[in-house]
Design an enzyme around this catalytic site. Sequence first.
Site, PDB file in Angstrom:
ATOM      1  CD1 TRP B 359       0.017  -0.918   3.472  1.00  0.00           C
ATOM      2  CD2 TRP B 359      -0.730   1.175   3.462  1.00  0.00           C
ATOM      3  NE1 TRP B 359       0.459  -0.382   4.222  1.00  0.00           N
ATOM      4  CE2 TRP B 359      -0.255   1.353   4.416  1.00  0.00           C
ATOM      5  CE3 TRP B 359      -1.672   2.402   3.714  1.00  0.00           C
ATOM      6  CZ2 TRP B 359       0.323   2.181   5.536  1.00  0.00           C
ATOM      7  CZ3 TRP B 359      -1.010   3.146   4.908  1.00  0.00           C
ATOM      8  CH2 TRP B 359      -0.411   2.929   5.785  1.00  0.00           C
ATOM      9  CG  ASP B 360       4.480   1.237   1.180  1.00  0.00           C
ATOM     10  OD1 ASP B 360       3.918   0.033   1.691  1.00  0.00           O
ATOM     11  OD2 ASP B 360       6.247   0.540   1.705  1.00  0.00           O
ATOM     12  CD  GLU B 490       3.298  -3.590   9.296  1.00  0.00           C
ATOM     13  OE1 GLU B 490       4.294  -3.518   9.781  1.00  0.00           O
ATOM     14  OE2 GLU B 490       2.397  -4.049   8.971  1.00  0.00           O
ATOM     15  CE  LYS B 602       7.406  -1.538  11.724  1.00  0.00           C
ATOM     16  NZ  LYS B 602       5.918  -2.944  10.860  1.00  0.00           N
ATOM     17  CD  GLN B 603       2.979   2.472   9.133  1.00  0.00           C
ATOM     18  OE1 GLN B 603       3.465   1.881   8.648  1.00  0.00           O
ATOM     19  NE2 GLN B 603       2.597   3.536   7.479  1.00  0.00           N
TER      20      GLN B 603
END
Lengths: 768, 768
Positions: B359-360, B490, B602-603
């Site tokens: 999906w990046d 994640e 994480k992000q």
Amino acid sequence: MNQDYIKPDNWSIIEEGFHAERVESSESLFSIGNGAMGQRANFEEQYSGKTFQGSYIAGVYYPDKTRVGWWKNGYPEYFAKVLNAPNWIGINVAINGEQLDLNKCKTVQDFRRELNMKEGWLSRTFKTTLQNGIEVEVNAKRFLSLNQDEMGVINYQVTPLNSDAEIVFQPYIDSGITNEDTNWDDKFWDTTQVSHDNNQAFIQAKTMKTDFYTCTFMESKVFINGKSVLIEPNVSADATLVSYSYKQNVKQGETYAIHKFGGYTVDRNHDKNALVTAAKSVLATATQLGFDTLLEQQKQAWANIWDMADITISGDVKAQQGIRFNIFHLNQTYLGKDSRLNIGPKGFTGEKYGGSTYWDTEAYCIPFYMATKDQKVARSLLEYRYNHLQKAIENAEKLGFTNGAALYPMVTMNGEECHNEWEITFEEIHRNGAIAFAIYNYHRFTNDYSYIPEKGLEVLIGIARFWHQRATFSTNKNKYVILGVTGPNEYENNVNNNWYTNYIAKWCIDYAIENISKVEAEYDTDFTRIMNKVKLSKAEIAQWKSVADAMYFPYSEEHNVYLQQDGFLDKELIKVDALDASQRPINQYWSWDRILRSPYIKQADTLQGFYFFEDHFSTEELERHFDFYEPYTVHESSLSPCVHSIQAAKIDRMEQAYTFYLRTSRLDLDDYNKEVHEGLHITSMAGTWMSIVEGFGGMRVKDNTLSFSPKIPKEWDGYSFKINFRNQIIKVNVNQGKTNFELEGGESLDILVNDKKVTIEANSLVTV
Amino acid sequence: MNQDYIKPDNWSIIEEGFHAERVESSESLFSIGNGAMGQRANFEEQYSGKTFQGSYIAGVYYPDKTRVGWWKNGYPEYFAKVLNAPNWIGINVAINGEQLDLNKCKTVQDFRRELNMKEGWLSRTFKTTLQNGIEVEVNAKRFLSLNQDEMGVINYQVTPLNSDAEIVFQPYIDSGITNEDTNWDDKFWDTTQVSHDNNQAFIQAKTMKTDFYTCTFMESKVFINGKSVLIEPNVSADATLVSYSYKQNVKQGETYAIHKFGGYTVDRNHDKNALVTAAKSVLATATQLGFDTLLEQQKQAWANIWDMADITISGDVKAQQGIRFNIFHLNQTYLGKDSRLNIGPKGFTGEKYGGSTYWDTEAYCIPFYMATKDQKVARSLLEYRYNHLQKAIENAEKLGFTNGAALYPMVTMNGEECHNEWEITFEEIHRNGAIAFAIYNYHRFTNDYSYIPEKGLEVLIGIARFWHQRATFSTNKNKYVILGVTGPNEYENNVNNNWYTNYIAKWCIDYAIENISKVEAEYDTDFTRIMNKVKLSKAEIAQWKSVADAMYFPYSEEHNVYLQQDGFLDKELIKVDALDASQRPINQYWSWDRILRSPYIKQADTLQGFYFFEDHFSTEELERHFDFYEPYTVHESSLSPCVHSIQAAKIDRMEQAYTFYLRTSRLDLDDYNKEVHEGLHITSMAGTWMSIVEGFGGMRVKDNTLSFSPKIPKEWDGYSFKINFRNQIIKVNVNQGKTNFELEGGESLDILVNDKKVTIEANSLVTV
């Protein structure tokens, strides 16, 4: 599921007719074992069809390299697995130069297998016509000796039926075997020496990495019409195999037989340099006694086991066969003689799951062994965990815990974790609770408190420390919560506040504190020794207590039940009976995410807590929770139906209790889960025993008193079982309308029957 | 992290001094590519030290058998991975009979590597003394041609410094290569033909299983002091390798050079039987032009890219170097020429992660390509997903979805899922949202609506159907919930009601419905065609709408923020800055369960939603959520700091924005995550671009109008970037105190600057 495969019989498992597609399933069902070793019911002679070869030695395992897609910190380096050991049962049979092989014969007739559970032997008979036209009858019988548990014996007989024939028996031992289950096709065995002399052969081999030294051995004798004949055999040997060839011209109608004695000596019991000597000693005894005497000993040894462990059921052959099948395999798997061993979920019948010890032992098996064996056996199972305490502390450290917190592994051989799915390995931590509960249960049943100051208290402290650290304070709830767990229901992963886990965590802390006080008060020396070792302060205990006292339990006001976990009520609550049958079992048809977000319960979870902590809840509460959770339970774990059977009996749902009983007792015989070819579900067999004794019999220990509240399914005329309660043997015989209690032994015993006191006099019978 | 390894330079990546322990990291950092192929910066000559050999062809992959401990239903059979292709760069160099090998030489001096990003070439120079005492100077330069993208060229020069020497260049091509990353040690390439003639060589090889046919080729010419010399080479060949040997006696101080032309022709572009013919044609062009002309072409081609894509930063060399490094590698990886290709997370620089498309692409890469290339490139990336729609529907069916619901894979090469962790594969479903959002984003930026009736609407319908089915109704909450997901963070798995996922799910349904109406109203033919294909009824749309309208969003009244997921507030909310530095990054030190139950992000997750749907929230709301979530964010994903940089700039936290910018732009150069040896983080490089253009520059499209709100870090004197907005090129030059907007092209443009309308006339400049 296959209900017509095994013939109903009170004492035997019988299969008639040869079906190549059932060979692997039958190899599981007809497995034999003696607690020290066991084997699948593989054929002695060559078989080129589909087969799953397995012969297993207790305590001998291989640390296979872990296989995983994405590594997580904390995973164990290896996955310990039950290891297929060198073959000692093999007997090649050549008839006029053609190898006997049921996969290649022209015809197979009158094929019959019997696993005689009463006497502890396996037989196989058949008639077959080879491609060369010779018709023979074969009778093979074998057993693994309970008395000499390093040894088994085979009587293999061939009778040519339509002509004379030259028959060659070629018994062999072979360490060049492979394993059904290997991650990386590694070699598991290193053969160090092969030797033979005078009809005997020995292969010394050690496992790679674990260095278990073993000697596989054999000796053979041959007979014509039952009379010993001396034949000078040919011998051949290579790096991993020795065989002898016994050639004989056999007249039509004569029976040529071989008695093969074989087995393993291992360095758990002998010096690793004396394994051949030990094997020779085993063979000397065995050959001197001979097949028939050994068989008589075997019958007697099993009679002794059955005398204590048998459960009779009259009026329902399938139910009778089911419970005996369960009791038989439990005793084949573990007899309690060696505290270094434990009860693997597949026993000696397959390789799936690896490891030998799960929480199954504490949650399901200990009650069976406690009531049907000397209480030393249950104590020995407790000691197994005590001996692994340091490893459990190291395991917890890997996950970031400190200060002696202990997390027992999910799966183990030697105390080290050897499972690697994060949602199980790291999160199915309720296993710690079962290990503490077993200590409580042992004391409750045996009244032997000595185990706790001697060993158990250290285990309880390590476990309490784990729960104290694992719970975290939620300012939001103003309670301690336990986040990110998998409960007994493995169809939910990484959930918050699994009720069973939170409940047993709180109980573990409370129980540890209670016992610390008791040991402090009554066992001064032990107390000092333990406190010096574990460095436990009053302040730390106070911290534990603050966690236990403020533990959060998810509850639904609407449904008036404890919730299995925080998010349970957000699920789509569609009951199991609304599911399409083509989707069952869901674990074979649904993706994991779909299972996880469904309300379907793999095995008793909240109800497991109600089982352990029955006294904490009213029957009305149990009934409410049963009614709430049973409709969502798919029982896709072998460990589930037994608990539901017990709970259903308790709340007088006898039809359900009976259905669950059949499901648990005939799980493998009728292959409910379509997986019996992989091996049997050994540990759940102890649950089957509980479903009769605790479910129908209503056996409990209440305030130090043995208690019953007998019920009986309408399908049965009666049933009976025996209990060893504190070294007194009580036989309970339940019939429609009345129950007899009979006491073997010299002292009277007060029991409770339906909560009323009944006194049974020594060596007498009371009918209620 | 290593801040001193790479020399700060505006245009080049420079390493000085030979450090064997850095070889693998430098092989990543100095990687070269041209969109069609790419390679790590491996040495041409032999190197016996530690190295990670990699040469990759776009679109050529291998479906490696999945490796997993416990299989789950729905897992893909294979894991598609980037495949090390046959080596065409190899040149063995023998000097007086000794192989040149930097791992074996007596000394290495003046070692210098340069990746010249402005001109698109890689060079390496050093002096070395061999074991035989000969001292030589080596100058090697190579590039992969942008103009002839099947080809690369090497100019490899050796000058003996202390005596005459016999030098042999042995250029070779080799298909007997191995892969760094293989699950089962399978063979990946099947070499079908090896041929050579007249200084040329060809190896035809196809990938196992996927049958990608390739031809690896080479041709060489040699020179003394720049003057072509004709040498009759020796040639040798075996099943997987061809080499030529060009032997020459070289005088002290003379330079012996080889120009090696090589590369791949593949059956994506040619008939599989005509690959050698195609290769010969490539070689004919290349050798005719020669190294110097090709290099001039390369400089011009890169000049053209930079003219549009460059971002200048003055006053901060490291920041300048960082952004150019990011832009350079993005252009090396993907140029938008072939709609069958996509942007792998490691590009052509390593093998980790496998697959090419995450999906990046939609969430991070499309804005970069949309603004720096012709808008056809972004459309081509959208079409890639349209072409995979049927596979996405099949993927959803595997997980139990029906009726054309589409779940795009987490990782793919050809539209099929090729990742297998249940918590990602099955649960990280928000990826579907980014794919729909990219369609919206494309239309918003380009104003090209035609894509939606032509192709996009079918994708939007498949995605809306997925969300409709994936949401379930919670009677408890009286809302639709989405259970059991992994959000962009994640570090939480199998959570309920991840706000980002729920929000984008609702948005996807609303956006699909909006576009169905618009297409129905304005594109009659397309509407009829699509409805005939997808069989969508008004009733079904109404069902979607009921889900979207009643979607649940977890919210904390106490903190006045949306909650990342239902259970977030039950966590121990200890901020990142209270963590022990020795525990960072936590994914290298903590077990997975500990990470999962921690609050560490994480992000960007909720903040990612605020980034996508900026217009839906006030700046004050953004600030509140930033303040709530940033302190728990560990940024252990490369995709995180860019979003936080943009958000920090928006709320005027310029210090933080700058720190995040450095972290994202120099992630690999400074090796923040200690993993650069595995390859570069290509897709996050587009996030770096966003953090300047959208973060500092404040570029948005508001109501069809290009808008800016320029800010500048105090560390910088100025920065500039260019935007292709609907085929008009706007150059934005931000300095402390003023911003210039310059328009290239023939029509004036109205833009917004800090929400005020500014008109830029054609080919002129406005200062604000």
